[in-house]
Design a protein around this motif. Structure first.
Motif, mmCIF file in Angstrom:
data_model
loop_
_atom_site.group_PDB
_atom_site.id
_atom_site.type_symbol
_atom_site.label_atom_id
_atom_site.label_comp_id
_atom_site.label_asym_id
_atom_site.label_seq_id
_atom_site.Cartn_x
_atom_site.Cartn_y
_atom_site.Cartn_z
ATOM 1 N N GLY A 11 0.851 -1.188 0.000
ATOM 2 C CA GLY A 11 0.000 0.000 0.000
ATOM 3 C C GLY A 11 0.884 1.234 0.000
ATOM 4 N N THR A 12 0.260 2.357 0.187
ATOM 5 C CA THR A 12 1.049 3.594 0.251
ATOM 6 C C THR A 12 1.517 3.821 1.692
ATOM 7 N N GLY A 13 2.650 4.451 1.845
ATOM 8 C CA GLY A 13 3.137 4.806 3.179
ATOM 9 C C GLY A 13 3.641 3.638 4.011
ATOM 10 N N GLN A 36 6.603 10.611 -9.493
ATOM 11 C CA GLN A 36 6.471 11.237 -8.181
ATOM 12 C C GLN A 36 5.141 11.985 -8.159
ATOM 13 N N SER A 37 4.273 11.557 -7.258
ATOM 14 C CA SER A 37 2.935 12.154 -7.203
ATOM 15 C C SER A 37 2.824 13.039 -5.961
ATOM 16 N N GLY A 38 3.054 14.312 -6.135
ATOM 17 C CA GLY A 38 2.990 15.247 -5.013
ATOM 18 C C GLY A 38 4.304 15.315 -4.239
ATOM 19 N N GLN A 68 0.122 16.973 -7.344
ATOM 20 C CA GLN A 68 -0.824 16.643 -6.268
ATOM 21 C C GLN A 68 -0.499 15.290 -5.609
ATOM 22 N N PRO A 69 -0.555 15.207 -4.282
ATOM 23 C CA PRO A 69 -0.250 13.946 -3.593
ATOM 24 C C PRO A 69 -1.443 12.981 -3.630
ATOM 25 N N LEU A 70 -1.723 12.511 -4.823
ATOM 26 C CA LEU A 70 -2.905 11.674 -5.073
ATOM 27 C C LEU A 70 -2.489 10.489 -5.928
ATOM 28 N N SER A 71 -3.444 9.630 -6.217
ATOM 29 C CA SER A 71 -3.167 8.553 -7.157
ATOM 30 C C SER A 71 -2.644 9.156 -8.466
ATOM 31 N N PRO A 72 -1.581 8.586 -9.049
ATOM 32 C CA PRO A 72 -0.973 9.223 -10.223
ATOM 33 C C PRO A 72 -1.950 9.506 -11.373
ATOM 34 N N HIS A 73 -2.934 8.657 -11.606
ATOM 35 C CA HIS A 73 -3.856 8.903 -12.728
ATOM 36 C C HIS A 73 -4.610 10.214 -12.526
ATOM 37 N N GLY A 101 8.152 2.326 -6.850
ATOM 38 C CA GLY A 101 6.827 2.574 -7.412
ATOM 39 C C GLY A 101 6.118 3.719 -6.693
ATOM 40 N N ALA A 102 4.829 3.815 -6.925
ATOM 41 C CA ALA A 102 3.981 4.800 -6.232
ATOM 42 C C ALA A 102 2.827 3.998 -5.627
ATOM 43 N N GLY A 103 2.673 4.089 -4.311
ATOM 44 C CA GLY A 103 1.613 3.315 -3.669
ATOM 45 C C GLY A 103 1.811 1.814 -3.877
ATOM 46 N N GLY A 104 0.705 1.084 -3.973
ATOM 47 C CA GLY A 104 0.773 -0.373 -4.130
ATOM 48 C C GLY A 104 0.637 -0.807 -5.581
ATOM 49 N N MET A 106 -1.832 -2.053 -7.456
ATOM 50 C CA MET A 106 -3.013 -1.775 -8.290
ATOM 51 C C MET A 106 -3.302 -0.278 -8.376
ATOM 52 N N VAL A 107 -2.269 0.507 -8.170
ATOM 53 C CA VAL A 107 -2.449 1.967 -8.267
ATOM 54 C C VAL A 107 -2.485 2.365 -9.743
ATOM 55 N N PRO A 108 -3.520 3.093 -10.144
ATOM 56 C CA PRO A 108 -3.658 3.451 -11.559
ATOM 57 C C PRO A 108 -2.706 4.564 -12.008
HETATM 58 C C1 LIG Z 1 0.550 10.380 -2.866
HETATM 59 C C2 LIG Z 1 1.132 9.140 -2.216
HETATM 60 N N1 LIG Z 1 2.223 9.501 -1.357
HETATM 61 C C3 LIG Z 1 1.598 8.118 -3.253
HETATM 62 N N2 LIG Z 1 2.736 8.643 -3.975
HETATM 63 C C4 LIG Z 1 0.511 7.685 -4.210
HETATM 64 C C5 LIG Z 1 -0.498 6.815 -3.513
HETATM 65 C C6 LIG Z 1 -1.623 6.417 -4.428
HETATM 66 C C7 LIG Z 1 -2.641 5.545 -3.730
HETATM 67 C C8 LIG Z 1 -3.811 5.302 -4.609
HETATM 68 C C9 LIG Z 1 -4.748 4.259 -4.027
HETATM 69 O O1 LIG Z 1 -4.321 3.119 -3.805
HETATM 70 O O2 LIG Z 1 -5.907 4.598 -3.750
#
Ligand SMILES: C[C@H](N)[C@H](N)CCCCCC(=O)O
Ligand SMILES: Nc1ncnc2c1ncn2[C@@H]1O[C@H](COP(=O)(O)OP(=O)(O)OP(=O)(O)O)[C@@H](O)[C@H]1O
Ligand SMILES: [Mg+2]
Length: 202
Positions: A11-13, A36-38, A68-73, A101-104, A106-108
């Motif tokens: 997951g993320t974090g 890098q998302s955010g 923005q610190p959000l899902s990359p899509h 990667g970014a998050g886990g 299945m992150v879009p």
């Molecule tokens: C912004 C954060 N720190 C990560 N780079 C991206 C996390 C995306 C999570 C999307 C999700 O699984 O809902």
């Protein structure tokens, strides 16, 4: 060419950046965070640079720096662009390459592609980072099942924090190689990162 190592997580974090710093330092590898998302002022690349002490590591620039610190899509859409996964190519290097990667899994990245598709495209092998919390066994086994179903090679699993019972369950179920545990680093700095790498089997 050496297969790049893709550090993904349940997951993320969960500690992918901390793990990336430890693995990068231990292997004196190159590091690359393609998306890098955010947090652009405090990006994962900047963090890993601050934690790595060897002088062999080269930090490859991000391909997408989204504000923005959000899902990359979504972050990309809000920045008025769409991530094109064909623009994300493994940078040339003779060194081992650690990719974060970014998050886990299945992150879009856009309407079609997920992080797991990027891992397949980059022909990387995965280190899966798990962290212990109530619900993490489920997230870890789901991540494992996805990697297995996509035939993605997995170098092993690393646990951020220690919970012997969960680790025993996960490793006996998945048969993934247990690469070690990362302790809570109260002083997250070059020294603790270097030291943590000595206890991993990479
Ligand atoms: C912004 C954060 N720190 C990560 N780079 C991206 C996390 C995306 C999570 C999307 C999700 O699984 O809902
Ligand atoms: N073992 C650890 N010891 C001390 N702090 C940690 C440890 N693992 C993670 N942290 C802290 O927890 C936070 C999240 O960790 P980290 O940034 O490595 O997660 P991530 O999986 O890379 O997140 P993202 O999905 O945003 O890239 C950070 O503030 C990090 O410093
Ligand atoms: Mg990170």
């Amino acid at each position: 060419m050496l297969k790049p190592i893709f550090i993904t997580g349940i997951g993320t974090g969960v500690g992918k950046t901390v793990t990336s710093a430890i693995v990068t330092e231990h292997l004196k590898a190159d590091y690359w965070k393609p998306i890098q998302s955010g947090d652009l002022e405090n990006s994962d690349t900047i963090t890993v640079k601050q934690l790595v002490s060897n002088d062999k590591t080269y930090f490859h620039p991000e391909v997408y720096k989204l504000t923005q610190p959000l899902s990359p899509h979504l972050s990309a859409r809000l920045d008025g662009i769409e991530i094109d996964i064909n623009t994300i190519k493994v940078p040339e290097t003779q060194n081992t390459l650690v990719i974060e990667g970014a998050g886990g899994l299945m992150v879009p990245l856009n309407q079609q592609f997920l992080i797991v598709d990027l891992i397949a495209q980059l022909k990387a092998e995965v280190i899966l980072v798990s962290q212990h919390y109530l619900g993490s066994i489920n997230h870890t086994l789901l991540s494992y099942e996805l990697l297995k179903s996509r035939n993605i090679p997995v170098k092993g699993i690393l646990f951020n924090g220690h919970n012997p019972d969960s680790e025993a369950y996960i490793t006996q179920y998945t048969k993934l190689k247990h690469l070690g545990t990362i302790p809570v680093l109260n002083n997250l700095d070059k020294n603790s990162v270097k030291e943590a790498g000595k206890h991993l089997t990479l």
